[in-house]
Design an enzyme around this catalytic site. Structure first.
Site: not given
Length: 687
Positions: A478, A474-475
């Protein structure tokens, strides 16, 4: 200037160019006493640059106003990129003291720019004439965003209202900083010493983590901390119900432990000031103000999505509780399922239904292998490669640096900071030491991912849960949004998009972790070296919607309470804890559950404006990510070249150069289907 002052200035790294690789901060040369003089100088320099723009005799042009505003403040941006990342990731008391001092000063500085009538007059003149300026679509976007930012900051208010807006925003900056520091202090100082008997029944990976946590704090034996990567596995596997209760109650009371770190009064004042800020700008509620600049647009649109999911999730959670209670009864536990029981018995049900045991899974999710998997997916989708750089200065020995390249050309620097420590706030996030832009030359991004995984003993691999690995992906999603950015203007760079669109690239990226094409290559057993068997992969994928009612209720209740706080039209006499309880009772919060983030430590919402009236964004973006990944599945190849090209061009590389819905349609070919969210979470069947 005295000789001493000259010497101090010459020694301060913020007063000279950085000749390090990628121009990253020379962290080892920065002393705590360098920050305040650097802030004083950078603020003065920025004020002078703004004054030149505001007082020039030439008529407003895009170059002398918008370009000039975008180029101004380089020294301040460079300094803030370093300081606030350190304040989040490796803050001692001295850093925190500077952060408290600077919060209102920086807010005051921002107000001085946003509320400057001379500047706004120039921006407004350009905005009014934008159709005739002959500028590019990206420049039009920058102009419109700049104008809207001025208006939303209060540029159109009268003098008295502007004065009040200044006071409100400066006070909010102070409150947000204090809120975050209070939570960090509660997390850093609370420990539970565990005797050897308390460790019985725990898997080796958790016992090692508990011993390491003690060692990191200079303590003997094993200690429990309030880091999520420690708490959640402990709650899932500890057979000691009394210890689970003690840990859980401390965990959910972060920010509500009384004394100097109690956040209750801060929340009440924050809500009241946000209402006042919205009213000053002509909005009935803070939620209406915040959502006006998002994809959702209105609180009603948000509630429509949340309510639709909430009803389904509550039905599912009732079924899940019955299954837990049945297992509990077979083991002689006839009490009702309490919040500290849920994860423990859910793990037992998961083992029964899917033959999955966390202790069996964890050795396959080695941190280093999952980092390699995240990199490999990026290579296959977007053609970027990653090379470890040991010559790059980093702010902590645990931080890893990687050069990111495409076509043999460097496009950015990626930092990975993966392990928990007392000086780091909890959670996981992406940030930028420097954002990509081309207005001031070819400026390459320096992006960091920060996690809080349990650090293993020396010489042992760090083992993640599947949820931990999903957080890493997820990160990194980003991170790619920042690294792949290819825009001209800083205002539009990377993740500077609508709050309910920014989670789309990150949540979409999670999907690739659960693919057999990835797991069969990178999920390798830490001890045997064996690849995860296909049968285990199948069981893992089949179980991805297990306990989804619980997960959805945890999240959605937090989003609904956030919206309830920020839909208030007045906050006189507000008791935040009582309000939280009342709102949960109103929506029918199921027994045995609490919000994922209770109000006193809800940092997303109260440590700053980022996700205030915006925690729903994860679910709004989940509609996009569920529908978006379905596009890859429809091709029969989750690495489809043409679709990946569109995804890169219109989402990951595009920053905020177009409306987010337009960006999504350009990638997907149509608007998103909300039903995809319910199907993804297992709350609706595929038609």
């Amino acid at each position: 200037m005295t000789q001493h002052s000259q010497t101090a200035t010459a020694a301060n790294p913020f007063f000279r160019p950085w000749t390090t690789p990628f121009g990253i901060a020379p962290f080892g040369e920065i002393a705590i006493d360098d920050y305040r003089p650097a802030f004083d100088s950078a603020l003065a320099e920025h004020r002078a640059e703004i004054e030149v723009i505001a007082t020039q005799a030439e008529a407003p042009s895009f170059a002398n106003t918008i370009d000039a505003l975008e180029k101004a403040g380089h020294a301040l941006d460079r300094l803030c990129g370093v300081f606030f990342n350190i304040a989040s990731s490796d803050a001692d008391e001295a850093i925190q003291a500077i952060q408290r001092d600077m919060a209102p000063i920086l807010a005051q500085h921002g107000n001085a720019i946003s509320l400057d009538v001379r500047l706004f007059a120039r921006v407004k003149a350009l905005h009014d004439a934008r159709a005739s300026l002959g500028i590019s679509p990206e420049q039009i976007r920058v102009l419109e965003k700049t104008y809207k930012n001025f208006v939303r900051a209060g540029a159109e208010l009268g003098d008295e209202a502007k004065q009040r807006m200044r006071a409100v925003t400066e006070r909010l900056a102070t409150l947000g900083t204090q809120f975050a520091q209070n939570v960090l202090k509660d997390e850093a100082t609370w420990t539970l010493q565990l005797a050897e008997a308390d460790l019985e029944g725990l898997p080796d990976y958790l016992v090692s983590a508990l011993h390491q946590a003690a060692s990191d704090r200079g303590l003997d034996g094993a200690v429990m901390t309030l880091g999520r990567s420690m708490v959640e596995p402990f709650l899932a596997v500890s057979p000691r119900r009394d210890l689970r209760e003690k840990v859980f109650k401390a965990w959910v009371r972060r920010g509500e432990m009384g004394g100097a770190t109690d956040n209750t009064a801060i929340v009440a004042e924050t809500v009241a000031l946000r209402i006042e800020r919205a009213r000053l700008l002509g909005y009935p509620t803070f939620a209406a103000f915040k959502l006006d600049d998002t994809m959702a647009k209105t609180p009603d649109a948000v509630r429509s999505l949340l309510d639709r999911v909430w009803v389904r999730a509550k039905d599912r959670v009732g079924e899940e509780r019955e299954a837990l209670a049945e297992v509990a009864r077979t083991e002689g536990m006839n009490d009702k399922i309490e919040p500290w029981d849920w994860r423990f018995y859910a793990e037992k049900v998961r083992q029964q239904r899917h033959a999955l045991d966390e202790a069996e899974l964890k050795p396959y999710f080695q941190l280093d292998r999952m980092i390699a998997a995240a990199f490999d997916v990026a290579t296959r989708l977007f053609g970027v490669t990653f090379e470890r750089r040991h010559d790059v200065p980093v702010y902590h020995p645990d931080v890893r640096a990687y050069q990111v390249s495409r076509g043999g050309k460097p496009i950015g620097l990626f930092l990975g900071d993966y392990f928990a420590r007392p000086t780091k706030r909890s959670g996981a996030w992406m940030s930028a030491f420097r954002s990509q832009e081309k207005l001031s030359g070819e400026v390459l991004p320096i992006i960091v991912n920060v996690m809080n995984f349990a650090k293993p003993p020396e010489g042992k691999p760090a083992l993640l849960s599947f949820d931990d690995a999903r957080t890493l992906f997820h990160e990194f999603g980003h991170g790619l949004h920042g690294l792949l950015s290819d825009v001209t203007y800083p205002l539009l760079s990377g993740t500077s998009v609508a709050r309910d669109f920014v989670e789309f690239p990150s949540q979409l990226y999670e999907h690739w972790l659960a693919r057999p094409e990835v797991l069969s290559r990178f999920a390798v057993h830490a001890e045997t070296g064996a690849v995860m068997p296909l049968g285990l992969i199948d069981r893992l994928i089949a179980a991805r919607n297990f306990n989804q009612g619980f997960a959805t209720v945890e999240y959605t209740s937090s989003a609904l309470v956030d919206m309830a706080f920020h839909s208030l039209e007045g906050a006189e006499g507000l008791d935040p804890i009582a309000f939280e309880h009342q709102e949960l009772a109103r929506i029918g919060m199921p027994d045995g559950m609490v919000m994922r983030h209770r109000t006193p430590h809800f940092a997303h919402v109260f440590s700053g404006d980022g996700y205030s009236a915006g925690y729903y964004s994860y679910m709004w973006s989940e509609v996009l990510d569920a529908d978006g990944f379905a596009a890859f599945e429809e091709t029969g190849d989750v690495f489809d070249t043409a679709l990946a090209q569109r995804l890169g061009d219109f989402v990951y590389s595009a920053g905020n150069i177009r409306d987010p819905l337009e960006a999504y349609i350009a990638f997907r070919g149509r608007e998103p289907d909300p039903q995809a969210l319910l199907i993804k979470r297992g709350l609706a069947k595929v038609a």
